[in-house]
Scaffold this motif. Structure first.
Motif, mmCIF file in Angstrom:
data_model
loop_
_atom_site.group_PDB
_atom_site.id
_atom_site.type_symbol
_atom_site.label_atom_id
_atom_site.label_comp_id
_atom_site.label_asym_id
_atom_site.label_seq_id
_atom_site.Cartn_x
_atom_site.Cartn_y
_atom_site.Cartn_z
ATOM 1 N N GLN A 34 -17.033 -48.292 -18.580
ATOM 2 C CA GLN A 34 -16.735 -47.102 -17.795
ATOM 3 C C GLN A 34 -15.267 -47.116 -17.367
ATOM 4 O O GLN A 34 -14.749 -48.138 -16.935
ATOM 5 N N ARG A 40 -12.225 -39.327 -11.847
ATOM 6 C CA ARG A 40 -13.320 -39.501 -12.806
ATOM 7 C C ARG A 40 -14.638 -39.682 -12.074
ATOM 8 O O ARG A 40 -14.669 -40.064 -10.913
ATOM 9 N N THR A 41 -15.731 -39.422 -12.767
ATOM 10 C CA THR A 41 -17.064 -39.686 -12.243
ATOM 11 C C THR A 41 -17.584 -40.948 -12.910
ATOM 12 O O THR A 41 -17.466 -41.112 -14.128
ATOM 13 N N GLU A 43 -20.851 -44.023 -13.030
ATOM 14 C CA GLU A 43 -22.232 -44.340 -12.715
ATOM 15 C C GLU A 43 -22.267 -45.765 -12.172
ATOM 16 O O GLU A 43 -21.695 -46.674 -12.761
ATOM 17 N N GLU A 53 -24.260 -41.567 -9.110
ATOM 18 C CA GLU A 53 -22.958 -41.145 -9.627
ATOM 19 C C GLU A 53 -22.005 -40.912 -8.469
ATOM 20 O O GLU A 53 -22.398 -40.361 -7.428
ATOM 21 N N TYR A 54 -20.768 -41.342 -8.664
ATOM 22 C CA TYR A 54 -19.726 -41.177 -7.664
ATOM 23 C C TYR A 54 -18.490 -40.573 -8.320
ATOM 24 O O TYR A 54 -18.142 -40.924 -9.443
ATOM 25 N N ASP A 55 -17.824 -39.678 -7.574
ATOM 26 C CA ASP A 55 -16.502 -39.200 -7.965
ATOM 27 C C ASP A 55 -15.496 -40.146 -7.336
ATOM 28 O O ASP A 55 -15.538 -40.392 -6.120
ATOM 29 N N ASP A 57 -12.237 -41.143 -5.709
ATOM 30 C CA ASP A 57 -11.167 -40.487 -4.959
ATOM 31 C C ASP A 57 -9.870 -41.288 -5.023
ATOM 32 O O ASP A 57 -8.793 -40.724 -5.186
ATOM 33 N N ALA A 70 -14.897 -43.375 -2.851
ATOM 34 C CA ALA A 70 -15.654 -42.506 -3.746
ATOM 35 C C ALA A 70 -16.561 -41.566 -2.956
ATOM 36 O O ALA A 70 -16.886 -41.825 -1.799
ATOM 37 N N THR A 71 -16.961 -40.496 -3.626
ATOM 38 C CA THR A 71 -17.875 -39.519 -3.036
ATOM 39 C C THR A 71 -19.150 -39.474 -3.876
ATOM 40 O O THR A 71 -19.096 -39.305 -5.095
ATOM 41 N N ASP A 72 -20.286 -39.645 -3.216
ATOM 42 C CA ASP A 72 -21.593 -39.574 -3.864
ATOM 43 C C ASP A 72 -21.788 -38.138 -4.354
ATOM 44 O O ASP A 72 -21.734 -37.193 -3.559
ATOM 45 N N THR A 73 -22.000 -37.957 -5.647
ATOM 46 C CA THR A 73 -22.102 -36.608 -6.203
ATOM 47 C C THR A 73 -23.358 -35.878 -5.746
ATOM 48 O O THR A 73 -23.376 -34.650 -5.722
#
Length: 86
Positions: A34, A40-41, A43, A53-55, A57, A70-73
């Motif tokens: 990954q 990017r997103t 897993e 999944e996280y975006d 930051d 990161a932000t939890d999608t």
């Protein structure tokens, strides 16, 4: 041939990136292959919640760890993943 296939499978498993979710204290793992970069997103396997999944930051090295903000999608909640930096 079977020995080569078995060895390559074991090596692939050994290159996962281990860490901790700072907000929950649960163990997390980012599987090999990954691309972890801002924007990017990814897993992540969370020991308490399974795959999430996280975006990404931001990414920052802090001593012997790498901090991924990161932000939890699925929930929109921000968290810090503290990954082993070695």
């Amino acid at each position: 041939m079977l020995a080569v296939l078995t060895a390559s499978t074991n090596l692939t498993e050994a290159f996962a990136w281990d860490g901790t979710n700072a907000a929950t204290g649960s163990s997390v793992e980012i599987e090999r292959g990954q691309l972890v970069r801002s924007g990017r997103t990814i897993e992540v396997y969370d020991s308490d919640h399974g795959y999430k999944e996280y975006d990404v930051d931001s990414i920052r090295r802090s001593g012997r760890t790498v901090e991924i903000e990161a932000t939890d999608t699925s929930t929109g909640e921000s968290t810090t993943l503290e990954m082993d930096g070695d």
